[in-house]
Scaffold this motif. Structure first.
Motif, short mmCIF file in Angstrom:
data_model
loop_
_atom_site.label_atom_id
_atom_site.label_comp_id
_atom_site.label_asym_id
_atom_site.label_seq_id
_atom_site.Cartn_x
_atom_site.Cartn_y
_atom_site.Cartn_z
N UNK A 284 56.46 54.21 31.00
CA UNK A 284 57.91 54.18 30.75
C UNK A 284 58.32 53.00 29.87
N UNK A 285 57.32 52.21 29.48
CA UNK A 285 57.63 51.07 28.64
C UNK A 285 58.06 49.83 29.41
N UNK A 286 57.94 49.90 30.74
CA UNK A 286 58.28 48.73 31.54
C UNK A 286 57.12 47.77 31.58
N UNK A 287 57.43 46.51 31.56
CA UNK A 287 56.36 45.53 31.56
C UNK A 287 55.56 45.58 32.86
N UNK A 288 54.23 45.51 32.72
CA UNK A 288 53.35 45.31 33.86
C UNK A 288 52.63 44.00 33.60
N UNK A 289 52.93 42.99 34.42
CA UNK A 289 52.25 41.70 34.23
C UNK A 289 50.96 41.71 35.02
N UNK A 290 49.84 41.51 34.34
CA UNK A 290 48.56 41.43 35.04
C UNK A 290 48.47 40.08 35.73
N UNK A 291 48.48 40.10 37.04
CA UNK A 291 48.33 38.88 37.85
C UNK A 291 47.06 39.10 38.66
N UNK A 292 45.94 38.78 38.03
CA UNK A 292 44.64 39.19 38.59
C UNK A 292 43.92 38.01 39.22
N UNK A 293 42.91 38.37 39.99
CA UNK A 293 41.96 37.37 40.47
C UNK A 293 40.57 37.91 40.14
N UNK A 294 39.69 37.01 39.74
CA UNK A 294 38.32 37.43 39.41
C UNK A 294 37.52 37.66 40.69
N UNK A 295 36.70 38.69 40.66
CA UNK A 295 35.79 38.96 41.78
C UNK A 295 34.42 39.19 41.14
N UNK A 296 33.50 38.31 41.47
CA UNK A 296 32.19 38.35 40.82
C UNK A 296 31.28 39.39 41.46
N UNK A 297 30.66 40.18 40.58
CA UNK A 297 29.68 41.17 41.03
C UNK A 297 28.53 41.23 40.03
N UNK A 298 28.36 40.11 39.31
CA UNK A 298 27.38 40.10 38.20
C UNK A 298 26.19 39.21 38.49
N UNK A 299 26.16 38.59 39.66
CA UNK A 299 25.02 37.70 39.94
C UNK A 299 23.80 38.52 40.36
#
Ligand SMILES: *[C@@H]1O[C@H](CO)[C@@H](O)[C@H](O)[C@H]1NC(C)=O
Ligand SMILES: *[C@@H]1O[C@H](CO)[C@@H](O)[C@H](O)[C@H]1NC(C)=O
Ligand SMILES: *[C@@H]1O[C@H](CO)[C@@H](O)[C@H](O)[C@H]1NC(C)=O
Ligand SMILES: *[C@@H]1O[C@H](CO)[C@@H](O)[C@H](O)[C@H]1NC(C)=O
Ligand SMILES: *[C@@H]1O[C@H](CO)[C@@H](O)[C@H](O)[C@H]1NC(C)=O
Length: 535
Positions: free
Chosen positions: A42-57
């Protein structure tokens, strides 16, 4: 040649499983870009407020699954106000069949980490005997079930802790970084998550770096990577890391990244205490904040002014309050993050790692959760970051409808004390709107009241006598976050400050404006933030 059939079979199986479990994608989970903003359908802003979660080790399993059920962790993330997770994955998990199809239990056994198996059996019994890839998907799905969006980040090739200049994972052509294999891996991952609606973005590669780094190859391969992700999965945002550990996008000012699709490209930036070469405890915090911000703006932040979205996909520091360097950096970062209102991902939700650089059970002092994942490491930090989770600005309106006075140290904003002529800190979404006028008065919108420095070390008053020099507030110091005036009827210079016992805004002598490296000005730092969002 021989790998091809098995790969196809692998994908087909995966798609089958995925489609059986996939929920109908929410419309709000289809994102694109609108100038510098990320917006929904709809063109409304979505602010990405993320936290990293590691799964690459090395285990290739999202951290903490021996300590808490995946659904419990997902719910924690959501309840802490994060709307998104940047989930990291190693390339070889999808390009090497014998790795991807290995069971979770086997992966821990191969690493000699049998002690974790009991914990996983207890907390996530259904994930112990499935492949690491299936467990990865289960984490993504669990986040979706809890309304959390996911950005998949190809963090490294060979599973393990990242990053250093000579780890063989740094740049196209390095020992473990064959561009063609990378293209194949991106294609596979993009294909696999096609039907999982809460995956809203794919970050092509984390922290490009090392001696092979060059712009020509960056353009050649990043453009190709972007194209294959988009053609395999046109729904996701395509996120590109710059050069030098994701701190440098200078070239975008002159050389665009050319892709065949529109309104999907996002650039990422990493900003830690050390990113700009700054040693925060060795200098004056105002000067260092200005220097660090100038560097970040000239290397990457400028793209916001050119209408490109910037996702600060890693930032963070020790949450103990005991690391002077990180604390000073955080104070500066919070001011800039509020002012620019960019999208971000904090490093990290993880309270400890199964295995990091050979250390078993290593604690993550940057982690939002504590070592045993049982609760927040520091509740006051969560309170502080909640201010940045909501957008300050929308995507459509360009001129601010009002401005708020943000206090980076606490994550709170200045509001009027109920029924009084005094001011205090409170939630930013409930704060007053202010205007900083040409005559340097700070006026409460819709009233004839302005801030006045009444007496030294006493509450700043709301006054109608806005012509008095006690009501003229100028930003001084290099950080531009000190607001300074005179005490009414005197020549005593003061700065806005906070009395922490009452959270009241007071007028105090200005602290460590320049040179002084020993003192911390942060209680006196305020940022006037544009707010266009209506609450
Ligand atoms: C896949 O991974 C296994 C286990 O680490 C390794 O022995 C094998 O050489 C890898 N295969 C390829 C093609 O890289
Ligand atoms: C949380 O952070 C604050 C501010 O940095 C600090 O004063 C406090 O000691 C920290 N609390 C814990 C439990 O680490
Ligand atoms: C805030 O709004 C003012 C007035 O529209 C504008 O000049 C300024 O650039 C904006 N600041 C930021 C950081 O967006
Ligand atoms: C402000 O945010 C808090 C939680 O973040 C919420 O409980 C409160 O209702 C909000 N206030 C307004 C006026 O929206
Ligand atoms: C403030 O300083 C100016 C110039 O030094 C002086 O003329 C004036 O009398 C002083 N005002 C007060 C209230 O001390």
């Amino acid at each position: 040649m021989r790998r091809r059939p098995s790969y196809l079979c692998f994908i087909a199986l995966w798609a089958l499983v995925a489609s059986r479990h996939a929920e109908p994608a929410k419309a709000s989970w289809r994102l694109h870009t609108e100038s510098r903003w990320i917006v929904d359908k709809q063109g409304r802003r979505v602010k990405l407020a993320c936290v990293n979660w590691a799964s690459h080790l090395e285990p290739m399993v999202a951290e903490g699954l021996d300590k808490k059920p995946v659904d419990w962790i997902s719910k924690q993330i959501a309840s802490m106000g994060f709307n998104c997770v940047r989930l990291t994955w190693p390339l070889f998990m999808v390009t090497n069949n014998s790795l991807g199809s290995m069971s979770v239990a086997q992966s821990f056994r191969d690493l000699g980490l049998v002690d974790y198996i009991g914990g996983i059996r207890q907390n996530n019994p259904s994930l112990l005997d499935v492949s690491v890839l299936a467990a990865f998907r289960a984490v993504v799905t669990s986040l979706g079930d809890n309304n959390v969006m996911v950005i998949l980040d190809n963090h490294i090739s060979k599973p393990g802790w990242c990053c250093s200049n000579r780890d063989g994972n740094g740049f196209f052509g390095d020992q473990y970084f064959d561009p063609n294999l990378w293209i194949k891996g991106l294609t596979r991952m993009a294909t696999m998550i096609r039907r999982i609606g809460n995956v809203v973005g794919m970050s092509l590669r984390n922290e490009l770096r090392g001696p092979k780094e060059n712009l020509r190859d960056w353009l050649r391969y990043m453009e190709r990577g972007a194209e294959v992700v988009h053609s395999a999965n046109p729904h996701v945002l395509v996120i590109a890391s710059g050069l030098y550990y994701d701190t440098d996008l200078w070239f975008l000012g002159h050389i665009p990244m050319k892709v065949s699709f529109a309104r999907k490209l996002v650039f990422e930036l990493h900003w830690y205490a050390s990113s700009s070469g700054t040693v925060w405890e060795d200098g004056n915090a105002n000067e260092l904040c200005k220097d660090a911000t100038d560097k970040v703006m000239s290397k990457a932040g400028f793209i916001l002014n050119q209408g490109m979205p910037l996702f600060v996909s890693e930032f963070g520091g020790e949450l103990s309050g005991q690391n002077v360097n990180d604390d000073r950096y955080f104070n500066c970062f919070f001011g800039v993050a509020a002012k620019l209102d960019f999208d971000w991902a904090l490093w990290t939700i993880v309270g400890s790692y199964y295995l990091r650089k050979g250390i078993v059970g290593m604690e993550e002092t940057f982690g939002v959760l504590n070592k045993d994942f049982s609760g927040p490491r520091n509740a006051s930090f969560l309170q502080r970051i909640s201010a940045l989770q909501a957008p300050f600005q929308g995507a459509t309106s360009s001129s601010p409808t009002r401005r708020i006075l943000f206090h980076p140290l606490t994550g709170l904003c200045i509001q009027r004390k109920r029924e009084q002529e005094q001011l205090q800190l409170g939630a930013c979404n409930e704060s007053e709107a202010w205007t900083h006028t040409r005559h340097h008065t700070i006026r409460m919108r819709g009233t004839d009241l302005c801030m006045q420095a009444d007496r030294l070390e006493k509450p700043v008053k709301l006054s109608t006598d806005c012509a008095d020099h006690g009501s003229r507030w100028k930003t001084i110091s290099e950080s531009k976050m000190h607001f300074s005036s005179n005490i009414v009827g005197s020549n005593v210079t003061v700065c806005l400050d906070i009395d922490f016992s009452t959270k009241t805004v007071i007028a105090s002598p200005c602290k460590c404006l320049r040179e002084d490296a020993t003192c911390n000005p942060a209680s006196q730092w305020f940022e006037l933030v544009n707010m266009t969002r209506s609450t």
